[in-house]
Design a protein around this motif. Structure first.
Motif, PDB file in Angstrom:
ATOM      1  N   TYR A 151      37.708  43.910  36.497  1.00 46.62           N
ATOM      2  CA  TYR A 151      38.094  42.954  37.871  1.00 46.62           C
ATOM      3  C   TYR A 151      36.938  42.996  38.699  1.00 46.62           C
ATOM      4  CZ  TYR A 151      38.619  46.830  41.274  1.00 46.62           C
ATOM      5  OH  TYR A 151      38.520  48.017  42.081  1.00 46.62           O
ATOM      6  N   MET A 152      36.872  41.669  39.704  1.00 49.36           N
ATOM      7  CA  MET A 152      35.817  41.291  40.551  1.00 49.36           C
ATOM      8  C   MET A 152      36.633  41.138  41.763  1.00 49.36           C
ATOM      9  SD  MET A 152      32.654  41.105  39.506  1.00 49.36           S
ATOM     10  CE  MET A 152      32.137  41.473  37.658  1.00 49.36           C
ATOM     11  N   ARG A 153      36.000  41.362  42.888  1.00 45.97           N
ATOM     12  CA  ARG A 153      36.482  41.210  44.215  1.00 45.97           C
ATOM     13  C   ARG A 153      36.609  39.670  44.198  1.00 45.97           C
ATOM     14  NH1 ARG A 153      35.291  44.128  49.869  1.00 45.97           N
ATOM     15  NH2 ARG A 153      35.218  42.057  50.578  1.00 45.97           N
ATOM     16  N   VAL A 243      41.361  40.853  44.384  1.00 49.35           N
ATOM     17  CA  VAL A 243      40.537  40.964  43.290  1.00 49.35           C
ATOM     18  C   VAL A 243      41.030  39.915  42.263  1.00 49.35           C
ATOM     19  CG1 VAL A 243      40.052  43.423  43.589  1.00 49.35           C
ATOM     20  CG2 VAL A 243      42.083  42.872  42.356  1.00 49.35           C
ATOM     21  N   ARG A 244      40.269  39.573  41.158  1.00 51.64           N
ATOM     22  CA  ARG A 244      40.529  38.961  40.226  1.00 51.64           C
ATOM     23  C   ARG A 244      40.097  39.379  38.683  1.00 51.64           C
ATOM     24  NH1 ARG A 244      37.574  35.078  41.907  1.00 51.64           N
ATOM     25  NH2 ARG A 244      39.202  33.555  42.556  1.00 51.64           N
ATOM     26  N   VAL A 245      41.131  39.479  38.148  1.00 51.41           N
ATOM     27  CA  VAL A 245      40.633  40.332  36.660  1.00 51.41           C
ATOM     28  C   VAL A 245      40.154  39.162  35.609  1.00 51.41           C
ATOM     29  CG1 VAL A 245      41.845  41.284  34.616  1.00 51.41           C
ATOM     30  CG2 VAL A 245      42.781  41.589  36.894  1.00 51.41           C
ATOM     31  N   ARG A 253      46.819  39.635  24.645  1.00 50.39           N
ATOM     32  CA  ARG A 253      46.966  39.644  26.140  1.00 50.39           C
ATOM     33  C   ARG A 253      47.939  40.409  26.580  1.00 50.39           C
ATOM     34  NH1 ARG A 253      44.841  33.593  28.094  1.00 50.39           N
ATOM     35  NH2 ARG A 253      42.840  33.548  26.444  1.00 50.39           N
ATOM     36  N   ASP A 254      48.017  41.027  27.769  1.00 50.37           N
ATOM     37  CA  ASP A 254      49.176  41.490  28.478  1.00 50.37           C
ATOM     38  C   ASP A 254      50.032  40.599  28.931  1.00 50.37           C
ATOM     39  OD1 ASP A 254      50.514  43.015  30.843  1.00 50.37           O
ATOM     40  OD2 ASP A 254      49.744  44.526  29.812  1.00 50.37           O
ATOM     41  N   PRO A 255      51.254  40.709  28.786  1.00 48.42           N
ATOM     42  CA  PRO A 255      52.067  39.572  29.469  1.00 48.42           C
ATOM     43  C   PRO A 255      51.873  39.418  30.903  1.00 48.42           C
ATOM     44  CG  PRO A 255      53.319  41.026  27.959  1.00 48.42           C
ATOM     45  CD  PRO A 255      52.054  41.901  28.167  1.00 48.42           C
ATOM     46  N   ARG A 256      51.413  40.330  31.635  1.00 46.89           N
ATOM     47  CA  ARG A 256      51.094  40.096  33.135  1.00 46.89           C
ATOM     48  C   ARG A 256      49.727  39.646  33.376  1.00 46.89           C
ATOM     49  NH1 ARG A 256      52.445  46.421  33.902  1.00 46.89           N
ATOM     50  NH2 ARG A 256      51.159  46.377  31.718  1.00 46.89           N
ATOM     51  N   LEU A 257      49.100  39.344  32.428  1.00 44.80           N
ATOM     52  CA  LEU A 257      47.645  38.775  32.522  1.00 44.80           C
ATOM     53  C   LEU A 257      47.369  37.754  31.441  1.00 44.80           C
ATOM     54  CD1 LEU A 257      45.648  42.168  32.639  1.00 44.80           C
ATOM     55  CD2 LEU A 257      46.219  40.628  34.685  1.00 44.80           C
ATOM     56  N   GLU A 258      48.591  36.827  31.621  1.00 46.38           N
ATOM     57  CA  GLU A 258      48.441  35.830  30.143  1.00 46.38           C
ATOM     58  C   GLU A 258      47.181  34.998  30.379  1.00 46.38           C
ATOM     59  OE1 GLU A 258      52.118  33.895  30.570  1.00 46.38           O
ATOM     60  OE2 GLU A 258      53.311  35.408  29.422  1.00 46.38           O
ATOM     61  N   SER A 259      46.787  34.541  31.724  1.00 48.47           N
ATOM     62  CA  SER A 259      45.361  33.710  31.653  1.00 48.47           C
ATOM     63  C   SER A 259      44.249  34.486  31.661  1.00 48.47           C
ATOM     64  CB  SER A 259      45.419  33.060  32.902  1.00 48.47           C
ATOM     65  OG  SER A 259      45.492  33.949  34.178  1.00 48.47           O
ATOM     66  N   VAL A 260      44.245  35.783  31.274  1.00 51.10           N
ATOM     67  CA  VAL A 260      43.130  36.435  31.223  1.00 51.10           C
ATOM     68  C   VAL A 260      42.533  36.621  29.758  1.00 51.10           C
ATOM     69  CG1 VAL A 260      41.906  38.670  31.849  1.00 51.10           C
ATOM     70  CG2 VAL A 260      43.249  37.588  33.240  1.00 51.10           C
ATOM     71  N   PRO A 261      41.522  36.146  29.472  1.00 53.56           N
ATOM     72  CA  PRO A 261      40.888  36.413  28.048  1.00 53.56           C
ATOM     73  C   PRO A 261      40.651  37.873  27.600  1.00 53.56           C
ATOM     74  CG  PRO A 261      39.041  35.693  29.335  1.00 53.56           C
ATOM     75  CD  PRO A 261      40.321  35.610  30.135  1.00 53.56           C
TER      76      PRO A 261
END
Length: 364
Positions: A151-153, A243-245, A253-261
């Motif tokens: 993650y990043m701030r 923060v942004r993952v 992909r984890d279901p809680r992070l569906e938009s994160v590659p």
């Protein structure tokens, strides 16, 4: 009269001989090694004893919190119901704790350890500070199998992976040691995707890195997904958009992070060479070990069996399960036997992989 007194004297003498004989028989029986062994066998080894659980990280982090939860319930599933006391021994990404458990603790089952799962990296590349043989630890169990994220701030200029690739100044990430995700995940991202980072070391553990992120000393870190969604401050940070993952390390992909590659998707997108993909698979296997509990090598077989059986029972304890659910943690346990097999597998790597790992684990 004389005859009566003589009869009484003889009778009392007989009684004294009987009592003496009974006492002698009892004493001999108690001193008999077989009877001593039987009596000892009836008293559980752990009765009245204390198990020390050494945690190789600071208080408040995911490894510490899991160890403390285990300590509350583990003892009641061990015959004799020993007390379990947690002791934090942070330093060098839990290398200090691992060395202590391996070399100084007696192999009697009264010392256990909660160490980071990626310590085998340092042994593979031949680090001189490593004073243990990863395979020879006695593996007890792990409560979960997990994957890291990066993650990043959110107020930083790095909104996407491409922003990091094209940045003139790399983002600064916190780390507590070369065998921690805070170190090897940014290095792996650079090796496989060209995402350069500046690693800021010297933090004792995750809690200290959290504070550094809040102060702006660093703006990125790579905790486990279970930690990120299972404790503060991450839950509040994520909810408030602090923060942004940007990347997750699982194959799916984890279901809680569906938009994160995932890193695997990005390696395909950026055409990472096969050697880089293989390195990623080797490095990311560490997360499969979860949060392992170990004991010193050469523990007696019967005590290993007892501790492993008690661990499995603890992972099914209704009170522990309720606590895990309440904390929104994940439970996907590994047995001691499964951990032993994984430990052997990860220590068998070809030279070209080890050479590339040397760079990934480069000094902070």
């Amino acid at each position: 009269m004389e005859s009566s007194l003589l009869h009484q004297f003889k009778s009392s003498k007989v009684q004294r001989f009987k009592v003496f004989g009974l006492l002698a028989f009892t004493v001999v029986g108690l001193l008999n090694p077989l009877n001593v062994e039987r009596a000892s066998a009836q008293t559980p080894f752990y009765q009245g004893k204390t198990i020390k659980l050494i945690v190789g990280s600071t208080t408040g982090g995911g490894y510490d919190l899991w160890a403390r939860l285990l300590a509350r319930y583990y003892g009641k599933h061990i015959p004799g119901n020993p007390e379990i006391v947690v002791q934090n021994v942070p330093g060098a990404g839990s290398v200090v704790a691992a060395n202590q458990i391996y070399n100084l603790a007696k192999p009697d089952g009264l010392t256990l350890g909660a160490i980071l799962p990626a310590l085998y990296f340092d042994q593979l590349v031949g680090r001189s500070e490593i004073k243990f043989d990863w395979v020879k630890f006695t593996w007890i169990g792990s409560p979960e199998q997990n994957e890291p994220l990066h993650y990043m701030r959110a107020d930083s200029p790095y909104k996407t992976v491409e922003d990091i690739r094209t940045a003139k100044e790399p983002p600064r990430c916190g780390s507590s040691g070369t065998g921690t995700t805070g170190h090897y995940i940014p290095r792996l991202l650079e090796e496989t995707l060209g995402l350069k980072h500046t690693i800021v070391g010297g933090y004792q553990g995750g809690t200290e890195i959290d504070l550094a992120v809040e102060r702006g000393e660093v703006i990125c870190w790579s905790p486990l997904i279970a930690t990120f969604f299972g404790r503060e401050p991450y839950m509040s940070w994520y909810k408030k958009g602090f923060v942004r993952v940007l990347v997750q390390m699982g194959k799916k992909r984890d279901p809680r992070l569906e938009s994160v590659p995932t890193i695997y998707e990005l390696m395909d997108q950026y055409k990472t060479p096969e050697a880089g993909k293989r390195l990623a698979r080797v490095v990311l296997t560490a997360a499969t070990l979860g949060r392992p509990i170990v004991a010193p090598p050469a523990l007696p077989a019967e005590r290993v069996k007892l501790l492993r059986q008690a661990y499995v029972a603890t992972m099914k304890d209704p009170e522990l399960l309720a606590e895990v659910k309440k904390r929104r943690w994940e439970l996907d346990p590994l047995s001691g036997e499964e951990l032993t097999d994984l430990a052997k597998d990860v220590m068998t790597q070809p030279k070209n992989v080890i050479d590339r790992m040397n760079w990934v684990l480069g000094r902070e």
